[in-house]
Design a protein around this motif. Structure first.
Motif, PDB file in Angstrom:
ATOM      1  N   ALA B 121      56.617  50.655  61.550  1.00 47.21           N
ATOM      2  CA  ALA B 121      58.268  50.857  62.379  1.00 47.21           C
ATOM      3  C   ALA B 121      59.228  50.576  61.459  1.00 47.21           C
ATOM      4  N   PRO B 122      59.048  49.117  60.946  1.00 49.43           N
ATOM      5  CA  PRO B 122      60.477  49.056  59.807  1.00 49.43           C
ATOM      6  C   PRO B 122      60.815  50.017  58.711  1.00 49.43           C
ATOM      7  N   ALA B 123      59.522  50.269  58.290  1.00 42.70           N
ATOM      8  CA  ALA B 123      59.653  51.085  57.007  1.00 42.70           C
ATOM      9  C   ALA B 123      59.981  52.460  57.331  1.00 42.70           C
ATOM     10  N   ARG B 124      59.684  53.116  58.481  1.00 48.08           N
ATOM     11  CA  ARG B 124      60.084  54.094  58.990  1.00 48.08           C
ATOM     12  C   ARG B 124      61.477  54.212  59.600  1.00 48.08           C
ATOM     13  N   ALA B 125      61.982  53.033  60.153  1.00 52.12           N
ATOM     14  CA  ALA B 125      63.249  52.863  60.472  1.00 52.12           C
ATOM     15  C   ALA B 125      64.283  52.851  59.439  1.00 52.12           C
ATOM     16  N   LEU B 126      64.103  51.989  58.239  1.00 51.53           N
ATOM     17  CA  LEU B 126      64.838  51.883  57.165  1.00 51.53           C
ATOM     18  C   LEU B 126      65.016  53.404  56.461  1.00 51.53           C
ATOM     19  N   ALA B 127      64.061  54.031  56.397  1.00 46.79           N
ATOM     20  CA  ALA B 127      63.859  55.453  55.834  1.00 46.79           C
ATOM     21  C   ALA B 127      64.635  56.285  56.601  1.00 46.79           C
ATOM     22  N   ALA B 128      64.556  56.272  57.969  1.00 45.38           N
ATOM     23  CA  ALA B 128      65.349  57.118  58.626  1.00 45.38           C
ATOM     24  C   ALA B 128      66.984  56.978  58.640  1.00 45.38           C
ATOM     25  N   GLU B 129      66.988  55.567  58.820  1.00 40.19           N
ATOM     26  CA  GLU B 129      68.829  55.402  58.907  1.00 40.19           C
ATOM     27  C   GLU B 129      69.212  55.904  57.413  1.00 40.19           C
ATOM     28  N   GLY B 130      68.593  55.543  56.207  1.00 41.04           N
ATOM     29  CA  GLY B 130      68.855  55.895  54.973  1.00 41.04           C
ATOM     30  C   GLY B 130      68.881  57.476  54.779  1.00 41.04           C
ATOM     31  N   LEU B 131      68.357  58.236  55.551  1.00 40.97           N
ATOM     32  CA  LEU B 131      68.359  59.568  55.444  1.00 40.97           C
ATOM     33  C   LEU B 131      69.755  60.209  55.820  1.00 40.97           C
ATOM     34  N   VAL B 132      70.461  59.501  56.557  1.00 38.00           N
ATOM     35  CA  VAL B 132      71.971  59.875  57.088  1.00 38.00           C
ATOM     36  C   VAL B 132      72.978  58.913  56.714  1.00 38.00           C
ATOM     37  N   GLU B 134      73.825  57.261  52.987  1.00 37.79           N
ATOM     38  CA  GLU B 134      73.262  57.245  51.525  1.00 37.79           C
ATOM     39  C   GLU B 134      73.616  55.771  50.941  1.00 37.79           C
ATOM     40  N   ALA B 135      74.569  55.035  51.331  1.00 38.34           N
ATOM     41  CA  ALA B 135      74.788  53.914  50.787  1.00 38.34           C
ATOM     42  C   ALA B 135      73.524  52.770  51.279  1.00 38.34           C
ATOM     43  N   LEU B 136      73.116  52.794  52.442  1.00 34.05           N
ATOM     44  CA  LEU B 136      71.920  52.024  52.822  1.00 34.05           C
ATOM     45  C   LEU B 136      70.699  52.675  52.123  1.00 34.05           C
ATOM     46  N   SER B 137      70.688  53.928  51.959  1.00 32.76           N
ATOM     47  CA  SER B 137      69.559  54.436  51.404  1.00 32.76           C
ATOM     48  C   SER B 137      69.100  54.069  49.815  1.00 32.76           C
ATOM     49  N   ARG B 138      70.380  53.941  49.046  1.00 41.83           N
ATOM     50  CA  ARG B 138      70.370  53.460  47.658  1.00 41.83           C
ATOM     51  C   ARG B 138      70.096  51.882  47.843  1.00 41.83           C
ATOM     52  N   GLU B 139      70.451  51.412  48.604  1.00 44.30           N
ATOM     53  CA  GLU B 139      70.070  49.716  48.691  1.00 44.30           C
ATOM     54  C   GLU B 139      68.746  49.537  49.120  1.00 44.30           C
ATOM     55  N   TYR B 140      68.080  50.102  49.953  1.00 45.72           N
ATOM     56  CA  TYR B 140      66.611  50.333  50.404  1.00 45.72           C
ATOM     57  C   TYR B 140      65.785  50.810  49.088  1.00 45.72           C
ATOM     58  N   VAL B 141      66.337  51.660  48.561  1.00 46.65           N
ATOM     59  CA  VAL B 141      65.519  52.208  47.276  1.00 46.65           C
ATOM     60  C   VAL B 141      65.497  50.987  46.081  1.00 46.65           C
ATOM     61  N   ALA B 142      66.809  50.618  45.778  1.00 44.08           N
ATOM     62  CA  ALA B 142      66.763  49.546  44.971  1.00 44.08           C
ATOM     63  C   ALA B 142      66.115  48.101  45.321  1.00 44.08           C
ATOM     64  N   LYS B 143      66.265  47.742  46.477  1.00 44.24           N
ATOM     65  CA  LYS B 143      65.528  46.503  46.717  1.00 44.24           C
ATOM     66  C   LYS B 143      63.975  46.675  47.167  1.00 44.24           C
ATOM     67  N   LEU B 144      63.631  47.822  47.728  1.00 41.83           N
ATOM     68  CA  LEU B 144      62.382  47.949  48.353  1.00 41.83           C
ATOM     69  C   LEU B 144      61.412  49.094  47.560  1.00 41.83           C
ATOM     70  N   LEU B 145      62.108  49.988  47.249  1.00 42.79           N
ATOM     71  CA  LEU B 145      61.097  51.253  46.999  1.00 42.79           C
ATOM     72  C   LEU B 145      60.916  51.186  45.423  1.00 42.79           C
ATOM     73  N   GLU B 146      62.190  51.199  44.644  1.00 39.81           N
ATOM     74  CA  GLU B 146      61.908  51.094  43.285  1.00 39.81           C
ATOM     75  C   GLU B 146      61.110  49.841  42.585  1.00 39.81           C
ATOM     76  N   PRO B 147      61.397  48.647  43.109  1.00 36.70           N
ATOM     77  CA  PRO B 147      60.055  47.580  42.608  1.00 36.70           C
ATOM     78  C   PRO B 147      58.886  47.964  42.690  1.00 36.70           C
ATOM     79  N   SER B 148      58.681  48.631  43.917  1.00 37.14           N
ATOM     80  CA  SER B 148      56.973  48.955  44.190  1.00 37.14           C
ATOM     81  C   SER B 148      56.510  50.043  43.266  1.00 37.14           C
ATOM     82  N   LEU B 149      57.717  50.950  42.700  1.00 36.89           N
ATOM     83  CA  LEU B 149      57.380  52.137  41.988  1.00 36.89           C
ATOM     84  C   LEU B 149      57.192  51.468  40.512  1.00 36.89           C
TER      85      LEU B 149
END
Lengths: 214, 214
Positions: B121-132, B134-149
């Motif tokens: 639920a939270p992961a999908r919520a953050l991803a959905a919000e990020g889709l529309v 862009e600023a939040l998406s870039r923060e989500y990617v920088a803080k959450l997605l990229e470190p795991s990648l």
């Protein structure tokens, strides 16, 4: 990317009525696409589409059940018109005998679409809505995404017959190795998008990450 | 999947104040995560989080600037706590010397997370919000997605040193061949998700779609 014909749900009308209907249908598509680019999907309404298209709300409700349906068919139509204009309808991935070149070519064309706001805005709007609306997402996938993915399946099957792809590979999964990375970078801004990037994806997918001879 | 420590922006306080702050911080995280699961991201508010956590709104605004920030740190913390509970902190992809097995293992664990509503639920919520957004998406990617990648990047680099991945391969692109397909199926419902599916992705990516010996 769009590949499947989907007619609006009108009854077979008299010829002059057909011309009028066709004109209204196109005006509605144009209005829906323009509004999504200009005000975004959440603020696009059936009322707004009707007003901009110069038709009554009931005309829209006679053919479609929601704004998502209108936008999906408008987007589908946009893809068909673009394919017609490019002279390649019915659309298929070219088969020049060089699988890597053919896949790279279609991915480069996809990038060109993604960077065109007329495609980017409605495609992103439909994807965003789908992320929090599973029913819409499944319809979007069935009507728009899966038909375009099936073009890759067809090309990979031909490649299997030609001996360019291993016979035990499932084409429906295989295509995701180069299609999904591009989709994720586009949707989630996880990295830059370029021809060089998609060319690399195709090379990695075809030849594998592991060394070929050890 | 989360891998990076990110402390709330409080000043260094006295010990008893630290205990109180830590308790409030955890209550706020728990409230944010619970609300997103129960009412969805759009209807989760700072006011709602504060009420449920039993703190004042100002306590939240002292540490975070938006509900997206709260949710992101709560989600990050959830991943850290899960890793701690599993006894594998700091988290890294195992290196057993068998690259395929290691990658398959971490992708299977990712599927387990995706099918857990506390993560989904939270992961999908953050991803959905990020889709529309862009600023939040870039923060989500920088803080959450990229470190795991980057965990995959590290494992692929080790594999390159061991001769299991070609030296000319860019690990940051290579990982997308198996990570992005899973992400797309999860986010866009483009196909079923199973251990067999992600195992297949790893095999295809490592060995390539083209025949090895012709």
């Amino acid at each position: 990317m769009a590949a499947q014909k989907s007619a609006p749900k009108s009854e077979a009308p008299a010829p002059s009525s057909t011309r009028r209907s066709e004109k209204s249908r196109r005006a509605i598509y144009d209005a829906a696409l323009a509004l999504v680019v200009e005000v975004g999907y959440p603020r696009t309404t059936i009322e707004g589409i009707a007003a901009r298209a110069g038709v009554g709300k009931q005309t829209i409700y006679r053919w479609w059940s929601s704004k998502a349906e209108v936008l999906m068919e408008a987007f589908l139509d946009l893809g068909e018109e673009a394919a017609k204009a490019a002279g390649d309808e019915p659309y298929a991935i070219p088969d020049t005998g060089d699988l890597a070149a053919d896949l790279k070519g279609v991915l480069r064309a996809t990038i060109d679409q993604m960077t065109d706001p007329r495609f980017d805005a409605p495609a992103r709007a439909l994807a965003a809505e789908g992320l929090v609306n599973e029913a819409l997402s499944r319809e979007y996938v069935a009507k728009l995404l899966e038909p375009s993915l099936q073009l890759y399946v067809a090309r990979l099957r031909t490649a299997q017959e030609a001996g360019d792809v291993r016979p035990d590979v499932d084409p429906r999964i295989a295509l995701e190795l180069f299609v999904s990375p591009l989709a994720q970078r586009w949707l989630q801004y996880t990295g830059p998008i370029s021809y060089e990037y998609t060319d690399t994806l195709v090379d990695y997918a075809l030849h594998g990450l592991a060394p070929r001879a050890r």
